[in-house]
Design a protein around this motif. Structure first.
Motif, short mmCIF file in Angstrom:
data_model
loop_
_atom_site.label_atom_id
_atom_site.label_comp_id
_atom_site.label_asym_id
_atom_site.label_seq_id
_atom_site.Cartn_x
_atom_site.Cartn_y
_atom_site.Cartn_z
N THR A 229 -8.14 -17.94 4.44
CA THR A 229 -8.47 -16.75 3.66
C THR A 229 -9.83 -16.85 2.99
O THR A 229 -10.52 -15.84 2.84
N THR B 120 -16.44 -11.76 4.90
CA THR B 120 -16.30 -10.34 4.59
C THR B 120 -17.25 -9.94 3.46
O THR B 120 -17.96 -8.94 3.55
N ILE C 1 0.03 -16.31 8.59
CA ILE C 1 -0.32 -14.95 8.96
C ILE C 1 -1.55 -14.45 8.19
O ILE C 1 -2.31 -13.63 8.68
N LEU C 2 -1.76 -15.00 6.98
CA LEU C 2 -2.90 -14.54 6.18
C LEU C 2 -4.21 -14.93 6.85
O LEU C 2 -5.21 -14.23 6.70
N MET D 77 -4.80 -12.32 9.42
CA MET D 77 -5.28 -11.08 8.82
C MET D 77 -6.79 -11.10 8.58
O MET D 77 -7.44 -10.07 8.50
N GLN D 78 -7.35 -12.31 8.47
CA GLN D 78 -8.80 -12.42 8.25
C GLN D 78 -9.57 -11.88 9.46
O GLN D 78 -10.71 -11.44 9.35
N ALA E 39 -8.79 -9.22 11.16
CA ALA E 39 -8.92 -7.78 10.97
C ALA E 39 -9.86 -7.48 9.80
O ALA E 39 -10.67 -6.56 9.86
N LYS E 40 -9.74 -8.30 8.76
CA LYS E 40 -10.56 -8.08 7.56
C LYS E 40 -12.05 -8.22 7.88
O LYS E 40 -12.85 -7.33 7.57
N GLY F 252 -13.28 -5.48 10.21
CA GLY F 252 -13.49 -4.23 9.49
C GLY F 252 -14.84 -4.22 8.80
O GLY F 252 -15.57 -3.21 8.84
N ARG G 180 -18.17 -1.74 9.59
CA ARG G 180 -18.88 -0.91 8.60
C ARG G 180 -20.37 -1.22 8.59
O ARG G 180 -21.21 -0.33 8.51
N ALA H 191 -4.18 -3.67 14.29
CA ALA H 191 -5.12 -3.39 13.20
C ALA H 191 -4.91 -1.92 12.83
O ALA H 191 -5.72 -1.06 13.16
N VAL I 154 2.02 -7.85 4.72
CA VAL I 154 1.55 -7.77 6.11
C VAL I 154 2.33 -6.68 6.84
O VAL I 154 1.78 -5.96 7.67
N TYR J 253 -9.08 0.03 5.76
CA TYR J 253 -9.95 -1.10 5.41
C TYR J 253 -9.34 -1.88 4.25
O TYR J 253 -9.23 -3.10 4.30
N PHE K 71 -6.35 -4.27 4.94
CA PHE K 71 -6.64 -5.62 5.41
C PHE K 71 -7.55 -6.38 4.45
O PHE K 71 -7.50 -7.60 4.39
N ARG K 72 -8.36 -5.64 3.72
CA ARG K 72 -9.31 -6.29 2.81
C ARG K 72 -8.59 -7.11 1.75
O ARG K 72 -9.10 -8.10 1.26
N PHE L 183 -6.04 -9.07 1.88
CA PHE L 183 -5.46 -10.37 2.22
C PHE L 183 -6.43 -11.50 1.91
O PHE L 183 -7.49 -11.59 2.52
#
Lengths: 380, 276
Positions: free
Chosen positions: A173, A180, A208-209, A212-213, A215-216, A219, A223, B163, B213, B266, B269-270, B272
């Protein structure tokens, strides 16, 4: 690591120098270098004594050596540190983030960001704290990525460099958060991002965290990209798993270091699954280039110049001729020819206004890192 | 969670998620939607049988449906590559999502995979790049996306279809960064530690709901557990509740303006691993 015939004559740098005992200091400097200070900085010099390599240095006791995994030659660390940690045969050793930043960025231009962030055992995963402690001790860093802003030949950019010496650069994370934040920072300040990736994948101790990074970070890259900003990734050895399957492959331009392993599934896992030996050169940078997944392979000695030029070309401004642009019609780098650094072929001395590896701490970074078993903590 | 399922360990859930006879994506698609028209091919390399997708009608709403299909018997399992997509599978999914964006259809994904296909061809065709592109494009896709985990959610291969604005899970579905077997053998060099690994990885629907999640859990009929069926909890009932939930959720989210929707995605997911 084999270089798979990319370098047609894998001559050792040291051997080559032995046959060409020309005094390097005696060659005239090019006049334009004097006239155009502050342009592209030249590659650092390998001193002649060190090139001879085989003879131990005079006053010092026998110094630390590294064995090149490709050509099996022993190279003193002092020689390596002056040649971008690249063996004469073209093998690129793994380097730590501080060393890399110093090889890349203008002197003193690097400003670190988000360095205070540290991992915790959020999922209370057995044995994770100990792993973190070990990694911190082995690398001297708090986490597996260093972020900040830097200037590369005067072009400001946001920069992240992952660290293979910290749990094999695995993405938890904090790594995800730092990257990010860097993209968010770059978006806010309208900066391009240059990212050096090296990773075993997602960090399984954060479960799982970690996933998730992916996707984070993606994202944040999206942008940044939608704002018309430039993102360059440099894939270094090894870039695999969740990092390949997220921000490593999302650059506008994807550069790779020669011989770097880049893939999604690990070679061992594939071998076990299909019960077949993998072909020579599988998942190497050259394999990816051949299959269309990287834009270019750039030897470490050229990265600073090529990256600076790319940043200039994507700055939204005109690019004026510099000595580099004039001298080189193209950066289509002939890898066979470029297996040896340019200065050596020309036999000329180029003043380096930064030197690579003169800092004790950074040698230490690589010394430690190369000694630790790096497979630990590699994931997915 | 119902009473009967309370005693199940994390690894029991893993077993259930992989259980033989568990309905696959195709059964859910046929049961939940009407008029499903399957569309094939990624327009670049081929058509991956592990990913099925197309257009369908949810009650009255046209939607794009994508699912990872693992097959039910040996023959169909082989035909569907055991539900492990190749890059062309992910690229087909992305193509269908882009099509959905163009025609303003919501996207509904059914995830059930042990992971992306592991092989020479998959690497040659850029498995990592295909997944990365899907995730990145989904983060900016200008239409609603809901992903439903119906069985196994294996790592990046699952995330490439997840996602999403909402991630829903069936009670016995799992979602993990690595299989418990893989984790046990890498970390503890002991394949027998799978139970401990499954526990540590926090991969059950309940744990994932607690971590944020997953956004919602659906109770499901468990083979051998008669009580649930008597209570009316069978496959049809499950699909009815998913259909209603989809309808309800999509009716709300379609009223949001696109910028808000993307902002919420956004932020989803941001958060986490967000640090102060």
């Amino acid at each position: 690591m084999k270089l798979n015939g990319i370098f047609k004559k894998p001559k050792n740098e040291l051997e080559h120098q032995g046959r060409k005992p020309k005094a390097i200091g005696g060659v005239k400097k090019k006049p334009q270098e004097k006239e155009l200070p502050g342009r592209f900085q030249k590659t650092p010099e390998i001193s002649e004594e060190n090139r001879q390599g085989q003879e131990p240095q005079k006053e010092k006791p026998r110094e630390a050596v590294r064995v090149c995994p490709a050509c099996k030659k022993e190279i003193p660390l002092s020689v390596l540190s002056r040649s971008y940690y690249v063996c004469g045969c073209g093998h690129h050793f793994r380097v730590g983030p501080r060393t890399r930043i110093r090889m890349l960025a203008d002197r003193d231009s690097f400003q670190e960001l988000f360095s205070q962030l540290e991992s915790e055992n959020i999922l209370e995963f057995e044995g994770y704290e100990e792993k973190l402690e070990q990694a911190r001790a082995a690398s001297g860093e708090k986490e597996g990525v260093v972020c900040g802003t830097a200037e590369i030949n005067g072009k400001k950019c946001a920069l992240f460099v992952m660290n293979s010496f910290f749990m094999m650069g695995s993405m938890g994370t904090v790594v995800g958060e730092k990257i990010t934040r860097l993209f968010e920072y770059a978006l806010e300040h309208r900066l391009p991002v240059v990212g050096f990736t090296v990773s075993g994948g997602a960090r399984m101790q954060e479960g799982i965290l970690s996933l998730m990074q992916m996707a984070k970070t993606s994202g944040a890259v999206k942008r940044h990209s939608q704002a018309g900003l430039f993102y360059l990734t440099v894939l270094t050895d090894p870039t695999t798993g969740g990092v390949t399957a997220s921000f490593a492959m999302e650059g506008d331009i994807i550069m790779a270091e020669p011989g770097a392993t880049v893939g999604f599934a690990g070679a061992r896992v594939i071998e076990q699954t299909i019960r077949k030996k993998l072909p020579e050169g599988f998942q190497k940078a050259e394999f990816l280039l051949e299959h269309g997944f990287v834009d270019l392979i750039t030897p470490r000695a050229y990265q600073r110049r090529v990256i600076a030029l790319l940043l200039a070309m994507h700055s939204g401004q005109m690019v004026f001729a510099s000595d580099e642009v004039e001298q080189r019609r193209s950066y289509e780098i002939d890898l066979a020819r470029e297996a040896r650094p340019e200065r050596e072929r020309n036999g000329e001395k180029e003043p380096g206004n930064f030197s690579c590896g003169s800092d004790e701490n950074e040698d230490e970074e690589n010394r430690k890192g190369m000694d630790t078993n790096q497979e630990e903590g590699a994931v997915i | 969670m119902s009473k009967g399922a309370d005693f199940l360990s994390a690894y029991d859930r893993v077993r259930l998620a992989r259980a033989k006879g568990r309905p696959t994506a195709k059964s859910y698609i046929h049961q939940i939607f009407s008029g499903f028209i399957q569309l094939h091919g990624d327009r670049r390399f081929g058509d991956d049988p592990a990913v099925i997708g197309g257009v369908a009608v949810l009650k009255h709403m046209p939607v794009t449906v994508i699912g990872i299909e693992r097959g039910t018997d040996t023959k169909s399992k082989l035909a569907h590559h055991f539900g492990s997509p190749n890059p062309e599978g992910y690229r087909k999914a992305l193509r269908l999502m882009k099509q959905a964006e163009k025609f303003k259809r919501p996207v509904i994904c059914f995830v059930d995979t042990a992971g992306a296909y592991c092989g020479i061809g998959a690497e040659e065709r850029g498995q990592g790049q295909a997944i990365a592109e899907n995730i990145m494009e989904m983060m900016g896709l200008r239409t609603q996306i809901i992903s439903i985990f119906i069985g196994e959610g294996g790592s990046g291969g699952a995330l490439a279809l997840a996602a999403a604005d909402q991630v829903w899970m069936l009670e016995n579905a799992i979602y993990s960064v690595i299989s418990p077997e893989g984790c046990a053998s890498i970390l503890w060099k002991d394949a027998k530690q799978v139970e401990a690994a499954a526990e540590n990885l926090k991969l059950t629907a309940e744990d994932l709901l607690a971590l944020g999640v997953a956004d919602r859990i659906f109770q499901e009929p468990v083979p051998g557990e008669k009580g649930r069926r008597e209570e009316g909890l069978d496959f049809e009932y499950l699909c009815d509740s998913i259909r209603e939930a989809l309808w309800e959720s999509l009716s709300v989210s379609r009223k949001l303006d696109m910028q808000t929707l993307l902002e919420l995605r956004y932020e989803r997911f941001r958060r986490f691993g967000k640090r102060p």
